[in-house]
Design a protein around this motif. Structure first.
Motif, PDB file in Angstrom:
ATOM      1  N   VAL A  81       0.831  -1.204   0.000  1.00  0.00           N
ATOM      2  CA  VAL A  81       0.000   0.000   0.000  1.00  0.00           C
ATOM      3  C   VAL A  81       0.867   1.256   0.000  1.00  0.00           C
ATOM      4  O   VAL A  81       0.356   2.364   0.131  1.00  0.00           O
ATOM      5  CB  VAL A  81      -0.958   0.027   1.212  1.00  0.00           C
ATOM      6  CG1 VAL A  81      -1.993  -1.071   1.114  1.00  0.00           C
ATOM      7  CG2 VAL A  81      -0.178  -0.067   2.526  1.00  0.00           C
ATOM      8  N   ARG A  82       2.179   1.069  -0.179  1.00  0.00           N
ATOM      9  CA  ARG A  82       3.108   2.196  -0.287  1.00  0.00           C
ATOM     10  C   ARG A  82       3.897   2.070  -1.589  1.00  0.00           C
ATOM     11  O   ARG A  82       4.028   0.981  -2.154  1.00  0.00           O
ATOM     12  CB  ARG A  82       4.040   2.239   0.937  1.00  0.00           C
ATOM     13  CG  ARG A  82       3.301   2.576   2.230  1.00  0.00           C
ATOM     14  CD  ARG A  82       4.242   2.749   3.424  1.00  0.00           C
ATOM     15  NE  ARG A  82       4.919   1.510   3.766  1.00  0.00           N
ATOM     16  CZ  ARG A  82       6.211   1.281   3.591  1.00  0.00           C
ATOM     17  NH1 ARG A  82       6.981   2.239   3.065  1.00  0.00           N
ATOM     18  NH2 ARG A  82       6.753   0.139   3.935  1.00  0.00           N
ATOM     19  N   ASP A 117      -7.651   3.627  -0.396  1.00  0.00           N
ATOM     20  CA  ASP A 117      -6.917   3.129   0.769  1.00  0.00           C
ATOM     21  C   ASP A 117      -5.431   2.907   0.473  1.00  0.00           C
ATOM     22  O   ASP A 117      -4.713   2.339   1.295  1.00  0.00           O
ATOM     23  CB  ASP A 117      -7.554   1.841   1.307  1.00  0.00           C
ATOM     24  CG  ASP A 117      -7.561   0.712   0.288  1.00  0.00           C
ATOM     25  OD1 ASP A 117      -7.429   1.004  -0.917  1.00  0.00           O
ATOM     26  OD2 ASP A 117      -7.707  -0.455   0.701  1.00  0.00           O
ATOM     27  N   PHE A 118      -4.965   3.348  -0.689  1.00  0.00           N
ATOM     28  CA  PHE A 118      -3.531   3.298  -0.965  1.00  0.00           C
ATOM     29  C   PHE A 118      -2.880   4.514  -0.324  1.00  0.00           C
ATOM     30  O   PHE A 118      -3.436   5.622  -0.374  1.00  0.00           O
ATOM     31  CB  PHE A 118      -3.265   3.279  -2.471  1.00  0.00           C
ATOM     32  CG  PHE A 118      -1.856   2.907  -2.825  1.00  0.00           C
ATOM     33  CD1 PHE A 118      -1.488   1.579  -2.940  1.00  0.00           C
ATOM     34  CD2 PHE A 118      -0.890   3.883  -3.030  1.00  0.00           C
ATOM     35  CE1 PHE A 118      -0.194   1.227  -3.264  1.00  0.00           C
ATOM     36  CE2 PHE A 118       0.424   3.549  -3.338  1.00  0.00           C
ATOM     37  CZ  PHE A 118       0.763   2.209  -3.456  1.00  0.00           C
ATOM     38  N   GLU A 119      -1.690   4.333   0.257  1.00  0.00           N
ATOM     39  CA  GLU A 119      -1.068   5.398   1.049  1.00  0.00           C
ATOM     40  C   GLU A 119      -0.252   6.368   0.192  1.00  0.00           C
ATOM     41  O   GLU A 119       0.901   6.686   0.486  1.00  0.00           O
ATOM     42  CB  GLU A 119      -0.206   4.779   2.146  1.00  0.00           C
ATOM     43  CG  GLU A 119      -1.028   3.977   3.156  1.00  0.00           C
ATOM     44  CD  GLU A 119      -0.179   3.339   4.236  1.00  0.00           C
ATOM     45  OE1 GLU A 119       1.029   3.646   4.294  1.00  0.00           O
ATOM     46  OE2 GLU A 119      -0.713   2.533   5.012  1.00  0.00           O
ATOM     47  N   ALA A 120      -0.857   6.811  -0.901  1.00  0.00           N
ATOM     48  CA  ALA A 120      -0.261   7.830  -1.766  1.00  0.00           C
ATOM     49  C   ALA A 120      -1.369   8.334  -2.679  1.00  0.00           C
ATOM     50  O   ALA A 120      -2.435   7.719  -2.794  1.00  0.00           O
ATOM     51  CB  ALA A 120       0.894   7.254  -2.587  1.00  0.00           C
ATOM     52  N   SER A 121      -1.122   9.436  -3.333  1.00  0.00           N
ATOM     53  CA  SER A 121      -2.135  10.016  -4.201  1.00  0.00           C
ATOM     54  C   SER A 121      -2.288   9.185  -5.477  1.00  0.00           C
ATOM     55  O   SER A 121      -1.374   8.439  -5.863  1.00  0.00           O
ATOM     56  CB  SER A 121      -1.749  11.446  -4.580  1.00  0.00           C
ATOM     57  OG  SER A 121      -0.645  11.439  -5.477  1.00  0.00           O
TER      58      SER A 121
END
Length: 405
Positions: A81-82, A117-121
């Motif tokens: 997710v990063r 819910d992904f930890e980036a745009s």
């Protein structure tokens, strides 16, 4: 490494579309030239179906399927997710994937689906997937460049899976981008219904095109009649030459033509509207869809008519060649009131719903399917729905409703 190879055909639609999408795909594949059976799909929520990838089924879906919003081929997924872990996961699994396009050069683009819910745009996610694809293709001797205007292949990245096992999935678009963009609607009215939703509405009405007339009494820009005509004969909405298959080995040898799957079906469709300006848009869109001229004079009838004064006798007069006409179906996208301001406007809208209910009650034995986004519709319409299914038209939340008169 948290990446793994996937091999799924993914059909995505609006919320609640799963059953309709599944039923339509089975119907189409059964009438196709391929001797193949469609297995029961896996479901992700109520808007996504996953089938074991079969290029023949994918060919039918991409060319003919009307109720799905997107059709893609899942290639791989990662638990990451990063950004950095995702890149490290994707490069080796894509580098060894023989399903990727070959050739010395490739123009591609990357689109991002649901990924909240992904930890980036989304822009950062798109960038890291692009870089992973470029590096993976380079390891295979392919020079790849981003081309958003005319790509050979469109890759899609999204977050998908069950809530307890979400993954970042990378796949290839097979269906020609967003499926509601059919290319036939040259004129639009206020709050037009998306083509994919119009197809769902008709499927939910259980219309039998061989024996029942279909009436849209508030036709507007003719989206429902156009979809009904296509569903009746099993007409393609995409041609293989328009789709990104020439660089994909899996589709080699599959047909280059898309004949109607239900040829000879003589549907009876009545397109009505009270507004003369809508009639002009209606005719223009029907012409753009190739549904005017002598071949369609008896199958698609256009008329200016206020739904509040509609009677069975009027429909019979519009279809004089139909003897002993059986009860049919209404498919309707009534106004929602979003653009009507003030208390007076709301009263007028509710009066319209009430008058519609009274008019359609004259059609004993008929059915109706509506997409409505006004919570007061059922109360004002005066009939209890036989089915209620949540749905959305773009960002407008509403419901599919069916009625029996």
């Amino acid at each position: 490494m948290n990446a793994r190879r996937c091999d799924d055909l993914r059909l995505t639609g609006s919320g609640g579309a799963n059953r309709v999408m599944e039923a339509e795909l089975k119907r189409l594949v059964m009438r196709s030239a391929f001797d193949v059976r469609v297995p029961n799909p896996k479901r992700e929520g109520d808007e996504t179906l996953l089938y074991p990838f079969d290029a023949r089924v994918a060919w039918v879906a991409a060319c003919y399927h009307r109720t799905s919003s997107r059709i893609s081929w899942d290639l791989c997924s990662s638990a990451a997710v990063r950004l950095e872990p995702l890149f490290e996961d994707l490069v080796p699994v894509l580098s060894s994937d023989d399903r990727l396009p070959g050739g010395p050069e490739l123009r591609f683009s990357v689109e991002v689906g649901a990924a909240s819910d992904f930890e980036a745009s989304p822009l950062q996610l798109r960038g890291v997937v692009k870089n992973a694809i470029v590096e993976a293709l380079a390891s295979r001797g392919v020079t790849a460049d981003i081309d958003s205007e005319a790509p050979d292949v469109v890759f899609i990245v999204r977050r998908a899976g069950t809530p307890e096992a979400r993954r970042t999935v990378v796949g290839i678009d097979l269906g020609g981008s967003s499926r509601h963009r059919r290319g036939a609607r040259v004129a639009t009215g206020l709050a037009p219904l998306r083509e994919t939703l119009a197809a769902q509405l008709i499927m939910l009405s259980r219309w039998d095109a061989r024996t029942e007339p279909l009436v849209d009494p508030m036709t507007g820009s003719a989206t429902i009649p156009i979809e009904a005509a296509g569903l009746a004969v099993g007409a393609a909405i995409r041609h293989p030459s328009e789709l990104p298959w020439r660089r994909l080995a899996a589709f080699e040898g599959l047909p280059g033509e898309t004949p109607d799957l239900f040829p000879g079906t003589a549907a009876k469709i009545v397109a009505l509207d009270a507004d003369g300006e809508c009639i002009k848009a209606m005719v223009g869109n029907l012409r753009a869809a190739g549904l005017t001229g002598a071949a369609f004079d008896q199958s698609i009838v256009i008329g200016q008519q206020d739904v509040r004064r509609l009677t069975p006798e009027r429909i019979e007069a519009l279809l004089p060649e139909v003897r002993d006409m059986r009860p049919g179906v209404f498919c309707i996208n009534p106004p929602y009131g979003v653009r009507i301001g003030g208390e007076r406007g709301e009263h007028e809208l509710l009066d319209l719903y009430d008058d519609m209910g009274r008019a359609l009650a004259r059609f004993s034995g008929w059915r109706a399917a509506c997409f409505v986004a006004n919570p007061k519709f059922v109360y004002a319409f005066g009939h209890h729905p036989t089915m209620t299914k949540p749905a959305s038209n773009a960002n407008l939340r509403g419901h599919f409703l069916t009625f029996q008169f």
